[in-house]
Design a protein around this motif. Structure first.
Motif, PDB file in Angstrom:
ATOM      1  N   THR A  59      -5.119 -11.854  11.603  1.00 45.77           N
ATOM      2  CA  THR A  59      -5.490 -13.213  11.242  1.00 45.77           C
ATOM      3  C   THR A  59      -6.312 -13.801  12.390  1.00 45.77           C
ATOM      4  O   THR A  59      -6.437 -13.202  13.453  1.00 45.77           O
ATOM      5  CB  THR A  59      -4.249 -14.077  11.033  1.00 45.77           C
ATOM      6  N   ASN A  70     -12.152 -13.336  -6.854  1.00 45.53           N
ATOM      7  CA  ASN A  70     -12.361 -14.456  -5.949  1.00 45.53           C
ATOM      8  C   ASN A  70     -12.310 -15.756  -6.745  1.00 45.53           C
ATOM      9  O   ASN A  70     -12.999 -15.898  -7.740  1.00 45.53           O
ATOM     10  CB  ASN A  70     -13.721 -14.296  -5.262  1.00 45.53           C
ATOM     11  N   ALA A 107     -10.039 -11.919  -1.971  1.00 40.47           N
ATOM     12  CA  ALA A 107     -11.267 -11.497  -1.304  1.00 40.47           C
ATOM     13  C   ALA A 107     -12.022 -10.451  -2.123  1.00 40.47           C
ATOM     14  O   ALA A 107     -13.166 -10.145  -1.830  1.00 40.47           O
ATOM     15  CB  ALA A 107     -10.954 -10.945   0.075  1.00 40.47           C
ATOM     16  N   ALA A 166     -14.174  -7.662   4.053  1.00 36.91           N
ATOM     17  CA  ALA A 166     -13.001  -6.794   4.147  1.00 36.91           C
ATOM     18  C   ALA A 166     -12.000  -7.224   3.090  1.00 36.91           C
ATOM     19  O   ALA A 166     -11.578  -8.381   3.077  1.00 36.91           O
ATOM     20  CB  ALA A 166     -12.356  -6.896   5.531  1.00 36.91           C
ATOM     21  N   GLN A 167     -11.661  -6.293   2.198  1.00 36.34           N
ATOM     22  CA  GLN A 167     -10.608  -6.602   1.234  1.00 36.34           C
ATOM     23  C   GLN A 167     -10.025  -5.307   0.696  1.00 36.34           C
ATOM     24  O   GLN A 167     -10.731  -4.311   0.590  1.00 36.34           O
ATOM     25  CB  GLN A 167     -11.141  -7.455   0.079  1.00 36.34           C
ATOM     26  N   PRO A 168      -8.713  -5.284   0.411  1.00 36.73           N
ATOM     27  CA  PRO A 168      -8.128  -4.095  -0.186  1.00 36.73           C
ATOM     28  C   PRO A 168      -8.424  -4.085  -1.691  1.00 36.73           C
ATOM     29  O   PRO A 168      -8.354  -5.122  -2.341  1.00 36.73           O
ATOM     30  CB  PRO A 168      -6.629  -4.281   0.064  1.00 36.73           C
ATOM     31  N   THR A 228      -7.627 -10.232   7.010  1.00 34.78           N
ATOM     32  CA  THR A 228      -6.673 -10.051   5.914  1.00 34.78           C
ATOM     33  C   THR A 228      -7.341 -10.252   4.563  1.00 34.78           C
ATOM     34  O   THR A 228      -6.690 -10.108   3.538  1.00 34.78           O
ATOM     35  CB  THR A 228      -5.497 -11.037   6.031  1.00 34.78           C
ATOM     36  N   GLY A 229      -8.615 -10.599   4.556  1.00 42.93           N
ATOM     37  CA  GLY A 229      -9.314 -10.712   3.285  1.00 42.93           C
ATOM     38  C   GLY A 229     -10.443 -11.719   3.354  1.00 42.93           C
ATOM     39  O   GLY A 229     -10.200 -12.922   3.371  1.00 42.93           O
ATOM     40  N   VAL A 230     -11.672 -11.235   3.466  1.00 34.03           N
ATOM     41  CA  VAL A 230     -12.840 -12.106   3.377  1.00 34.03           C
ATOM     42  C   VAL A 230     -13.781 -11.444   2.387  1.00 34.03           C
ATOM     43  O   VAL A 230     -14.159 -10.285   2.573  1.00 34.03           O
ATOM     44  CB  VAL A 230     -13.532 -12.275   4.746  1.00 34.03           C
ATOM     45  N   ALA A 231     -14.132 -12.159   1.339  1.00 31.74           N
ATOM     46  CA  ALA A 231     -14.883 -11.551   0.246  1.00 31.74           C
ATOM     47  C   ALA A 231     -16.136 -10.860   0.757  1.00 31.74           C
ATOM     48  O   ALA A 231     -16.941 -11.461   1.470  1.00 31.74           O
ATOM     49  CB  ALA A 231     -15.253 -12.616  -0.781  1.00 31.74           C
ATOM     50  N   GLY A 232     -16.295  -9.595   0.402  1.00 31.67           N
ATOM     51  CA  GLY A 232     -17.476  -8.843   0.753  1.00 31.67           C
ATOM     52  C   GLY A 232     -17.383  -8.178   2.110  1.00 31.67           C
ATOM     53  O   GLY A 232     -18.036  -7.175   2.357  1.00 31.67           O
ATOM     54  N   PHE A 237       0.820  -1.209   0.000  1.00 39.18           N
ATOM     55  CA  PHE A 237       0.000   0.000   0.000  1.00 39.18           C
ATOM     56  C   PHE A 237       0.855   1.261   0.000  1.00 39.18           C
ATOM     57  O   PHE A 237       0.377   2.335   0.341  1.00 39.18           O
ATOM     58  CB  PHE A 237      -0.931   0.020   1.218  1.00 39.18           C
ATOM     59  N   ALA A 293     -20.334 -16.574  -1.399  1.00 43.56           N
ATOM     60  CA  ALA A 293     -19.241 -15.961  -2.147  1.00 43.56           C
ATOM     61  C   ALA A 293     -18.422 -17.017  -2.865  1.00 43.56           C
ATOM     62  O   ALA A 293     -17.986 -16.818  -3.998  1.00 43.56           O
ATOM     63  CB  ALA A 293     -18.350 -15.161  -1.196  1.00 43.56           C
ATOM     64  N   SER A 294     -18.237 -18.154  -2.212  1.00 44.06           N
ATOM     65  CA  SER A 294     -17.437 -19.212  -2.828  1.00 44.06           C
ATOM     66  C   SER A 294     -18.148 -19.792  -4.033  1.00 44.06           C
ATOM     67  O   SER A 294     -17.535 -20.074  -5.064  1.00 44.06           O
ATOM     68  CB  SER A 294     -17.176 -20.327  -1.814  1.00 44.06           C
ATOM     69  N   ASN A 310      -4.127 -13.366  -0.511  1.00 41.56           N
ATOM     70  CA  ASN A 310      -5.391 -13.653   0.177  1.00 41.56           C
ATOM     71  C   ASN A 310      -6.342 -12.468   0.080  1.00 41.56           C
ATOM     72  O   ASN A 310      -7.527 -12.619  -0.197  1.00 41.56           O
ATOM     73  CB  ASN A 310      -5.085 -13.992   1.641  1.00 41.56           C
ATOM     74  N   GLY A 311      -5.790 -11.260   0.299  1.00 36.71           N
ATOM     75  CA  GLY A 311      -6.616 -10.071   0.200  1.00 36.71           C
ATOM     76  C   GLY A 311      -7.153  -9.857  -1.211  1.00 36.71           C
ATOM     77  O   GLY A 311      -8.285  -9.417  -1.393  1.00 36.71           O
TER      78      GLY A 311
END
Lengths: 440, 339
Positions: B82, A404, A399, B46-48, B40-44, A112, B201-202, A395-396
């Motif tokens: 995490t 995905n 997401a 939190a994600q950068p 650190t990233g879960v669809a929908g 970032f 999401a999966s 991983n991010g």
């Protein structure tokens, strides 16, 4: 019947035959192939089996890799492009989705970090390369050693930004320590000089440097935009951790290895204890200590930079291994080298610097470089404590609903970059070994 | 060696710099930045995004709190955590609040000494299976191989459920969601179980998502919500009522479109007036500005708008409101009155 030669033999060649080109089967590509690939039936069979295997692997991978999806904006778009291009396998569209790399490659490289400041990490790493050149290659200009001396202060400043007086005041501490050592060792002797130098430098850093830097930056505010540690990520993070750990672990490891062989009981006990403790604990445990335990032990509200914590832990870890590698080199030196140094009347530091270390380090090169490579790859473990190194970022990125479900493309890209770094380190070590000819 | 001293000096400097032990609210105001723990990233959730900006349903809660407290939805330091580091990060004060799809359980609330300030998503554990397997209910999964993330509550829920229903299964331990999908796609397991929000999401990532079915059974309760540390109720109140403001705004019909109108002058509905600060002193009681709720809602709208934008039916994740509808529409969302 005459007995002269010319009578008994009908023809004698009087001139040399002109040189003929070797037969086509013994030279050129064909000859090479015969000598190396089809040398007997067994080797021929092995060659053919290997070729078939290579073909099968490439035939499976290449059609997947060569995929017209560079401009796609999401996984769904990738699949549409692939279906339109007619590459459809038994599980639907088959082919890599490279759009994710196009959209995210900068993020995978820099995390970032603000995009208008990308030049700073690039410049920092280029300067580090210049600083390493005189150490690594004997052909490089000796003047580059000035860069080497400056880089420990310039690199953090470029990466983290902030006022220039911070690194300068830290550097002043080394100058103080150096002069204190030089002039006070006449008074207190060699060991006393070292202790006095370190003590004075510590006093400067702990009590004076901060306020002096503040005052100076108040008077002459020179600085660049600060960047928070949390913005570090991607390969930049891996390289930063790797470079710092590699750069610091070698000197630390030398000190520890010497300490372990020392006759001074306490020094020896501390070094052995440190090395055995660190080597007895997995790196991931140390990282958890850095990320969670330290937070609990330190007073509340303490803001102790996470990347700094990780840097310290990785450096200590690498230093312990480095110490053992170098101890192996020290142990491999014949006793006569130590005795020879003593008989020349050299003191401890002189004999280490001039006789022992050059030989011991030379012997240890393969071990040192493989430790370096190991440390660099271990930097990916930081993703487990929530730092966004390339693996953490992958991983991010997954997401993101656009991407995905993408796995191989990201891992392939990351693996490729790691391979480039590790392979060049390994080639460098081979170059160094050839140059130094470690034949004892 | 010398550089180690350099870093040591930096360390001490860092130690000296941080020395504050006031309430979290004052700390956040003094710092001018909210430290918010996210995943650190879960669809929908939190994600950068490509620009490094954090997006998602959990992230929206962080942004609303930052806006309410500091008046700036971008004054946030997102700390990716995490599953292993999230609780220590909160307990040690590294983060001010955690909004990382964390299930509200007894032991986390009581034993780990956290305070769940509410629920922003009612989740439950479900099953994803290929249609060709021919099952219509989780009870048909007798003897199936099931992919399951190790070391999670889902593993325990699964064992409980199959024991209660007296059917057999074979667990296939996996580490990450991506690994589970690979295994499922390759046929290494018949079914995959995790939180239903994750399953939707999966499923969307499969090319022929219509060939996959989410079984109707939900075998556990997973109320996910933001949490703070025990012992700082003022800060807990701020986070709780910011979340409640988002939920109440939807119930009261306050949206990002009409909020400016409603906030410009006191209207007919006294509760809206009190919430938006045009009447009464609710903001002052919280230690915030009178227009704190306006700022929170102004970031991305009310709860319903945030839901629709990040995980709603028009997104690839495509979650229906279900339990997460307002109580007036048969859901469980029920914000206490602003009075």
């Amino acid at each position: 019947m005459s007995n002269t030669h010319s009578d008994t033999v009908r023809f004698v060649r009087e001139t040399m035959l002109t040189e003929q080109a070797p037969p086509i089967t013994a030279a050129g590509p064909v000859g090479w192939a015969r000598a190396n690939l089809f040398d007997g039936w067994f080797n021929s069979a092995l060659t053919i089996i290997s070729l078939v295997l290579i073909y099968m692997v490439l035939a499976a991978i290449l059609p997947w890799v060569i995929s017209p999806t560079w401009n796609a904006g999401s996984l769904t778009e990738c699949r549409e492009i692939l279906v339109a291009a007619g590459s459809v396998g038994e599980h639907g569209a088959s082919g890599a989705c490279w759009g994710v790399i196009r959209e995210r490659w900068l993020q995978l490289l820099f995390g970032f970090y603000p995009s208008e400041l990308y030049w700073r990490p690039i410049l920092a790493f280029l300067l580090t390369g210049a600083a390493l050149a005189p150490v690594l290659f004997s052909g490089a200009s000796r003047k580059l050693f000035y860069v080497t001396a400056a880089i420990p202060f310039v690199m953090p400043w470029l990466l983290w930004g902030g006022t220039i007086w911070g690194p300068i005041s830290i550097a002043v501490g080394f100058v103080i320590g150096f002069f204190a050592n030089r002039y006070l060792s006449d008074v207190f002797g060699s060991l006393g000089g070292i202790i006095a130098g370190v003590a004075l430098a510590l006093i400067w850093w702990l009590f004076l440097s901060g306020s002096v830097a503040d005052v100076l930056s108040g008077i002459i505010p020179i600085g660049i935009e600060p960047v928070a540690s949390r913005d570090f990520g991607g390969f930049m993070l891996s390289i930063t951790i790797g470079l710092v750990a590699i750069g610091l672990s070698l000197p630390l490891g030398i000190v520890l290895a010497l300490g372990r062989q020392s006759d001074l009981l306490i020094v020896k006990a501390i070094c052995v204890g440190f090395i055995e403790f660190i080597r007895g604990v997995p790196l991931i445990t140390l990282l958890f200590v850095a990320s969670t335990l330290l937070n609990i032990f330190l007073p509340p509200g303490t803001n102790f930079d996470i990347i700094l914590r990780v840097l310290i832990m990785v450096t200590l870890f690498a230093a312990a291994y480095m110490a053992e590698v170098i101890r192996g080199g020290l142990a491999a030196l014949p006793r006569g080298q130590y005795e020879g140094a003593d008989s020349l009347g050299l003191d401890y530091w002189q004999s280490q610097r001039l006789i022992i270390m050059p030989q011991a380090l030379k012997i240890s090169i393969p071990g040192i470089v493989s430790t370096f490579i190991g440390v660099f790859k271990d930097t990916t473990l930081v993703s487990i404590i929530g730092l966004l190194d390339p693996l953490g970022l992958s991983n991010g990125i997954r997401a993101d609903t656009n991407w995905n479900g993408i796995v191989w493309e990201l891992y392939g890209f990351i693996a490729l970059l790691f391979f480039v770094f590790c392979f060049s380190m390994s080639r460098y070590s081979m170059y160094l070994e050839r140059k130094l000819k470690t034949t004892n | 060696m010398k550089n180690a001293i350099f870093f040591g000096a930096l360390t001490i400097a860092g130690l000296a710099a941080g020395a504050a032990a006031a309430g979290t609210l004052d700390d956040v105001k003094a710092r001018g930045k909210l430290n918010c723990g996210v995943s650190t990233g879960v669809a929908g959730f939190a994600q950068p995004d490509a620009n490094g900006e954090w997006q998602g349903f959990d992230v929206a809660v962080c942004r609303a709190v930052a806006a309410a407290v500091l008046g700036d939805a971008t004054a946030i330091e997102f700390v990716p955590t995490t599953g292993k580091t999230r609780f220590t990060a909160l307990a040690s004060g590294e983060i001010d609040m955690l909004a990382r799809n964390t299930t509200w359980t007894f032991s986390r609330d009581v034993d780990l000494k956290f305070e769940f300030v509410g629920v922003n998503y009612y989740d439950g554990q479900g099953f994803l299976a290929p249609k060709e397997l021919g099952v219509t209910s989780a009870k048909d999964l007798d003897g199936a191989t099931i992919c399951i993330q190790t070391g999670t509550t889902t593993e325990l829920n699964l064992a409980d459920y199959f024991r209660v229903n007296n059917i057999a299964y074979e667990p296939v331990p996996i580490e990450t969601n991506a690994e589970a999908l690979q295994q499922l796609g390759a046929g290494a397991c018949d079914s995959y179980t995790t939180d239903a929000s994750g399953l939707a999401a999966s499923r969307a990532t499969f090319e022929n998502s219509a060939d996959w079915v989410i079984l109707p059974e939900i075998i556990s309760k997973e109320p996910l919500g933001p949490l703070v540390r025990h012992g700082d109720s003022e800060w807990g109140d701020v986070v709780r009522w910011t979340l409640n403001a988002l939920i109440a705004a939807e119930e009261l019909g306050v949206t990002s479109a009409n909020m400016a109108d409603l906030a410009s002058a006191p209207g007919d509905n006294p509760e809206i007036n009190r919430m938006l600060g045009t009447e009464g002193t609710l903001g002052e009681m919280l230690g915030l500005d009178a227009d704190w709720a306006q700022k929170a809602i102004g970031v991305a709208g009310n709860y319903g708008e945030i839901f629709e934008k990040n995980i709603g039916e028009n997104t690839p994740i495509g979650l229906a409101r279900g339990l997460n509808a307002q109580w007036t529409e048969g859901g469980l969302l029920y914000a206490p009155p602003f009075r």
